[in-house]
Design an enzyme around this catalytic site. Structure first.
Site, PDB file in Angstrom:
ATOM      1  N   GLU A  74      24.620 -33.957  51.568  1.00 44.32           N
ATOM      2  CA  GLU A  74      24.327 -32.683  50.925  1.00 44.32           C
ATOM      3  C   GLU A  74      24.793 -31.481  51.739  1.00 44.32           C
ATOM      4  O   GLU A  74      25.258 -30.484  51.174  1.00 44.32           O
ATOM      5  CB  GLU A  74      22.831 -32.585  50.616  1.00 44.32           C
ATOM      6  CG  GLU A  74      22.346 -33.564  49.544  1.00 44.32           C
ATOM      7  CD  GLU A  74      22.173 -34.996  50.025  1.00 44.32           C
ATOM      8  OE1 GLU A  74      22.274 -35.226  51.253  1.00 44.32           O
ATOM      9  OE2 GLU A  74      21.940 -35.893  49.211  1.00 44.32           O
ATOM     10  N   HIS A 143      10.825 -37.185  44.947  1.00 44.43           N
ATOM     11  CA  HIS A 143      11.547 -36.905  43.706  1.00 44.43           C
ATOM     12  C   HIS A 143      10.868 -35.837  42.857  1.00 44.43           C
ATOM     13  O   HIS A 143      11.251 -35.646  41.705  1.00 44.43           O
ATOM     14  CB  HIS A 143      11.693 -38.183  42.869  1.00 44.43           C
ATOM     15  CG  HIS A 143      12.722 -39.138  43.393  1.00 44.43           C
ATOM     16  ND1 HIS A 143      12.468 -40.001  44.417  1.00 44.43           N
ATOM     17  CD2 HIS A 143      14.018 -39.354  43.048  1.00 44.43           C
ATOM     18  CE1 HIS A 143      13.559 -40.742  44.667  1.00 44.43           C
ATOM     19  NE2 HIS A 143      14.509 -40.356  43.855  1.00 44.43           N
TER      20      HIS A 143
END
Ligand SMILES: Cc1ncc(C[n+]2csc(CCOP(=O)(O)OP(=O)(O)O)c2C)c(N)n1
Ligand SMILES: Cc1ncc(C[n+]2csc(CCOP(=O)(O)OP(=O)(O)O)c2C)c(N)n1
Ligand SMILES: [Mg+2]
Ligand SMILES: [Mg+2]
Lengths: 350, 380, 380, 350
Positions: A74, A143
């Protein structure tokens, strides 16, 4: 900055149910079609079309160079986007889930947010960072984070969060068009929410940073954004039975913060409850409540209350409903807004 | 039914998906750093190049000395000197075309100056009146980068973008030995190799990351050995041999420009001064080591070669020194002027358009400044 | 005075500070993955080991099938299957002593089960009633890790700590091919090598990171080629050859235990199922490739070898199947029970001691639950 | 959790001027001497003794294995510390500067903060993360961030910030002794601040999470922590000339948040100004002001105001004095606390 998304009006427009995910995908497609400098990059955004299928079809339509499956890193993705923006592109980055944006925080805080400022305006960062965020989808740990507090505390970033299908399209177009970096928070649990909406004639795009009154009311204002908007609207409906006529305000994001609309509503109703999924302590609600307290002091009939996620790490799927702000918890808060004229401080001490 | 009885053919070896796409051998660096000076190869070097490099080295050395002096006079907040590393700094600039991009770290103001940037602009960040002191786009020099290794993915993204746009642009990114330990180094090199981006990564291995010696930074045979793990060539070069650095970097730039993808270059050099003027190097290293490296000084190496080839007479040497002195005195003079600052600039470049909140805050500061000015008037 | 005239001796080559501490050659992986099954070396394998590995492979395959079935029945929120990768999973567990530590990723519940963990506990995270479903300290199995590669520095730190405490403990950390692109992979391997920590890194290169194939993940000759860049040995092994994986990992564990430092092992394997039950693999890969790998199935490879060596008769095979069925039906049964949950647990482990704010929030939730319970009573 | 730092009282204790940096170093030394499981690690903490010399002498006294110069990689440092903590050690990590803690944010947010919770209490994380933070030292960009908003918004972390020499010692000892992770914010510009303090008899250590009244007053409460405490005390002195008797409250950190002490003070004075260096928007002051607004509503004579850094990236050294909350700005805020009994909403609209 207002852009008319569709200029020519087609003869007949059929508005069919579309999901928020579809509207987001359409916004990306239209932005890419309109501007060859718009590039999409991220993990699984190409062939797969993203794990939420938001980027479905883009690689096919625009090629792998415009919609790119990157290596799995990322900071690398966002760092590369910075370089692309330096060269004049308008990268749209997808972070696969909220918690997986964290590895990119140094790039975000030290470069993306600061680059325009660092370079005296010479290097703007027209980067849109799409972050599927929040809970309510039964995701296992890492999540379901609501990470907006980090973003809003970072000068130089815009923070946008749509709550409706039409806004998903309009705000994403506006974010991509913005010459400044936008963290675009997509409420995961609204991806499959539907509304009648026409991809052929999507609503005109409003500038980012404008709140909107979703429901007018006189008794008190519910202030919210993103995934909590439907909950607030439901609570407002339910509140009618108790005799409360609640106004519901959708901030559509946190930066720029539309204080004018917020203050106007609260000055009218005299009472406010801020609702969001993110933890309360140090969360966005603190800023909002503080600002109202500071600027609407003499209009307030009761303390500004907050209904938020608890100050805990996001829970396991089977317990998440106890964590998320729901209708009952909102109504409880509304009930605590000191409705009796002769109210005096009770045991809570306030 | 056992698995054996399943339909389908039997493959004793794994199907080819995993197979190497590249032969590792050419990606590995040589065991010894590439050198030109003091070797027979030096005879083939272009005399003009040697003269240019020499003039720049001399200028670079003087620049470093002047910048360090400016810290003592309080004219620079801090200066991380590249004394001893000038060969890397100037070669990095020399191998680039005007359309190319340089991505310097905080230590690489000299590379920016060698690329043509006004030294005063290069030093602005370290003087403290603003952040990036030059127009990064105009000069194609990314802002001096302090968070270590974070500039490397930028270089990759920019080079990639240029290639996608069909532009013939190479990016050269500089980083230190310490910076190679950061995750961003890894991610950048991997992206570069996967995208075959036209980037050159120059690691100046100067032996230290502040106080931490290379041996505590890595156990690798060399930093250039990291390249094979990304599928790009790794090159090891004597970082004090300006001609060798120029050659290796030049080759890497040509490879990048011709679509051959990225290269990792490790230049072995030494930081002769402390980390910055604020650092005390005696706390963590011996003078012996410093002295040893003084014998491998980049200017000395080049001058010895040039003298023996008859390329350096006293005239040339003097004119190089004079140019350096001129630069230094000009720099000193201009840095001694107080920069003119406008506090209202604080709000000028946060966003393209100010938010309501920033407008309010700017108004607040303006009011404060006016009140202070008035108070100042009254007190006069 | 020119630099040349400075005092001190002249060093034509860089002083030794930069010099390789290790010879790179032994750190490089072989060109082909190490194999035992189907090669002459198989004859030397311990028959008992083969039988144990076989029984575990069969059990592992059944476990994967059962867990996938549980997602269809809504008893698991999600399941990332290791079907096809069982050889890696069980070998990772088999090479460790009880005092050692395993650091699994989300895909490695089978490794945890093979290490002796109750499958229900291993699957708790994926069922969704709590996060880590087992006592990580007791079992010496770190929590299943979802943020990619972040478990690797943990393994390094733990192994380092154990060594500092004088304990004979090895940590084995598992990660996927995609995970090798993360900065944390790089930082962990570098720390491990610098500290010579007793860690083994097992990369299961199963060809994909969700939809992204290896070719878009890296341009390296192999992932094992990354090792030399850290100064540790890189080993390439056929990940579907249980005996070969056991051998390579076993050797790496022994090296770590004896103070020889870390090893990077790349096991070449294939993810036979979709990324998870929620994924649709047909969107990004061809059936042909899957079929090809079916011919290189870890169970088939081992069974073929064992049959030809007379080590696998129908009885052994049947008893392995029966044990697997027993495990599966027990698992199915127990997973079909609704877990008993206490919402008040939300506040139990945020801190050692609750803050005032958490006490208030817990009180609020308790009141809500009581009100809801009362309302429920009334409605009855 | 209160630990008496020194049990045996020496015959005569000379209190000599000590700097905050020295007190911090002493706390590390004493903690390492008291508990062999305490390990210090970070960049340049060993041979050099840290760029601020806080760890000076530790490697010599306890060896390189107890005070370790790590490779240059913050996520690796914190990630390794997590593993060390899993094995029962108590790592003390130094991040060299505030902005250089960002690369470690994924480890911090997804593991350090959540590990106890994730493991149902089986794996506490007794890690202390020392972060030299804030401005006022003329540092070039990325060396002066006030990043506490990120930490306080992360459930599972404690956030501590000393403002005095004695607290530097006491709070650091308490943080290292804590079984939970503590982000320990060291105000850079107070490193060289001095007080009479005796390393031979450092004050007894108070538990973390207790605010303290540094100056009593009746007119209004200044609420602050870390680098802004001396500024607030100076402002309180200056305010006497205007006839204001200000109370000054030192939070000593942000998590746990000592609301009892804060509320008690504000209920007494009826007026409050929160002061910190960090940006205002989304900063700690929002949470504090909101909480006061919610729980002291009927005691407030005026809105809770905030005096903070502007909502901008930290400025270059030569401009930082315009950004930092100073005495004048605090006094201006105090002046706006609606002192006239007949105050009515003015043009500010509140
Ligand atoms: C992410 C990050 N961490 C820490 C620092 C603090 N720091 C500045 S320079 C430096 C040492 C860098 O060493 P190296 O990369 O070898 O470059 P050199 O200074 O030798 O040129 C450190 C630790 C930083 N700037 N950025
Ligand atoms: C930091 C981070 N980024 C993204 C993800 C989302 N994600 C989960 S699994 C996965 C692919 C992982 O691929 P690989 O490492 O090869 O392991 P495999 O799934 O093949 O076992 C991704 C992108 C994640 N879990 N963590
Ligand atoms: Mg260095
Ligand atoms: Mg994989």
């Amino acid at each position: 900055m207002t852009t008319a998304a569709a200029t020519a009006e087609p003869a007949a427009v059929t508005r069919r149910p579309a999901t928020m995910a579809q509207a987001l995908g359409r916004a990306l497609r239209d932005a890419m079609a309109a501007d060859p400098d718009v590039h999409v990059l991220g993990e699984d955004v190409g062939t797969l079309g993203g794990v939420f299928r938001v980027t479905d079809g883009l690689a096919k339509e625009f090629g792998d160079d415009r919609c790119t499956d990157t290596p799995l890193a990322e900071a690398g993705i966002l760092g590369a986007a910075v370089g692309m923006a330096m060269y004049g592109l308008r990268p749209v980055v997808e972070m696969q889930f909220d918690a997986f944006a964290y590895p990119a925080f140094e790039q975000l805080l030290s470069h993306v947010a600061k680059m325009r400022n660092r370079t005296g305006g010479a290097m703007p960062m027209p980067i849109t960072i799409r972050v599927p965020y929040g809970g309510g989808i039964g995701g296992v740990e890492h999540h379901s984070d609501s990470s907006e507090a980090y973003y809003m505390a970072t000068p130089g970033l815009h923070v946008v969060a749509p709550a409706t299908v039409a806004d998903a399209y309009g705000l994403l177009r506006a974010s991509i068009a913005s010459d400044d970096p936008v963290v675009f928070l997509e409420p995961k649990r609204l991806y499959w929410s539907k509304a009648d909406w026409s991809p052929e004639r999507p609503e005109a795009v409003e500038p980012i940073g404008r709140a909107v009154v979703r429901r007018t009311g006189r008794s008190a204002t519910l202030i919210t954004y993103g995934p909590s908007l439907p909950v607030c609207l439901e609570a407002a409906e339910a509140a009618r039975a108790e005799g409360w006529d609640l106004e519901v305000l959708d901030l559509r994001g946190l930066v720029p913060f539309d204080e004018e609309t917020v203050f106007a509503s609260v000055r009218r109703t005299g009472r406010a409850v801020v609702v969001h999924e993110s933890s309360g302590f140090g969360g966005p609600g603190g800023e909002i409540a503080a600002r109202i307290g500071e600027r609407c002091f003499h209009h307030l009939e009761a303390p500004v209350l907050r209904v938020t996620g608890f100050d805990i790490p996001y829970p396991a799927p089977m317990l998440e409903q106890h964590h998320l702000p729901g209708v009952d918890r909102i109504l409880d808060a509304v009930a605590r807004l000191q409705w009796e004229a002769d109210w005096t401080p009770g045991k809570a001490g306030n | 039914m056992t698995v054996l009885e399943q339909p389908g053919s039997y493959h004793p070896v794994p199907p080819p998906a995993w197979r190497p796409r590249v032969d590792p051998a050419p990606l590995l660096p040589d065991a010894e750093p590439h050198r030109v000076l003091g070797t027979p190869a030096a005879a083939a070097a272009d005399p003009d190049l040697l003269r240019r490099l020499h003039a720049q080295l001399v200028l670079g050395r003087r620049y470093n000395a002047q910048a360090t002096a400016l810290t003592k006079q309080g004219r620079l907040a801090v200066y991380p000197s590249s004394t001893g590393q000038e060969a890397c700094e100037i070669a990095a600039a020399a191998v680039l075309e005007e359309r190319d991009w340089l991505f310097p770290s905080y230590r690489d103001t000299l590379a920016a100056v060698a690329r043509g940037l006004d030294p005063v602009e290069a030093l602005t960040l370290l003087r403290g009146d603003r952040h990036t002191g030059y127009d990064a786009r105009k000069h194609r020099i990314a802002p001096l980068c302090t968070p270590l290794a974070t500039q490397l993915p930028h270089a990759v993204g920019l080079a990639h973008a240029a290639r996608l746009k069909g532009d013939d642009v190479v990016a050269l990114a500089m980083v230190g030995d310490g910076g190679t330990s950061e995750g961003d180094f890894h991610e950048a090199l991997n992206f570069a190799a996967v995208w075959q981006a036209p980037v050159v990564f120059l690691v100046q291995n100067n032996g230290f990351a502040i106080s931490v010696p290379l041996a505590k930074q890595t156990a690798a045979p060399s930093l250039a050995h990291k390249a094979v793990g990304y599928g790009m060539p790794g090159r090891l070069v004597d970082g004090n041999d300006a001609v060798a650095v120029h050659e290796v970097l030049g080759e890497a730039v040509r490879r990048a420009r011709s679509g051959g993808g990225p290269t990792l270059v490790e230049a072995v050099t030494y930081r002769m001064e402390a980390h910055t003027n604020a650092d005390d190097a005696t706390r963590y290293r011996e003078d012996d080591e410093v002295e040893e490296w003084r014998g491998h000084d980049p200017i000395a190496l080049l001058e010895r070669e040039m003298r023996s080839a008859g390329l350096l007479d006293d005239d040339t040497s003097r004119s190089a020194q004079e140019a350096a002195e001129a630069m230094a005195s000009d720099l000193r003079e201009r840095m001694n002027e107080d920069p003119v600052l406008d506090p209202m600039d604080l709000f000028a470049h946060v966003y393209a358009e100010r938010t309501v909140q920033l407008r309010d805050q700017a108004e607040q500061l303006r009011a404060e400044l006016e009140a202070a000015a008035e108070a100042g008037e009254e007190n006069r």
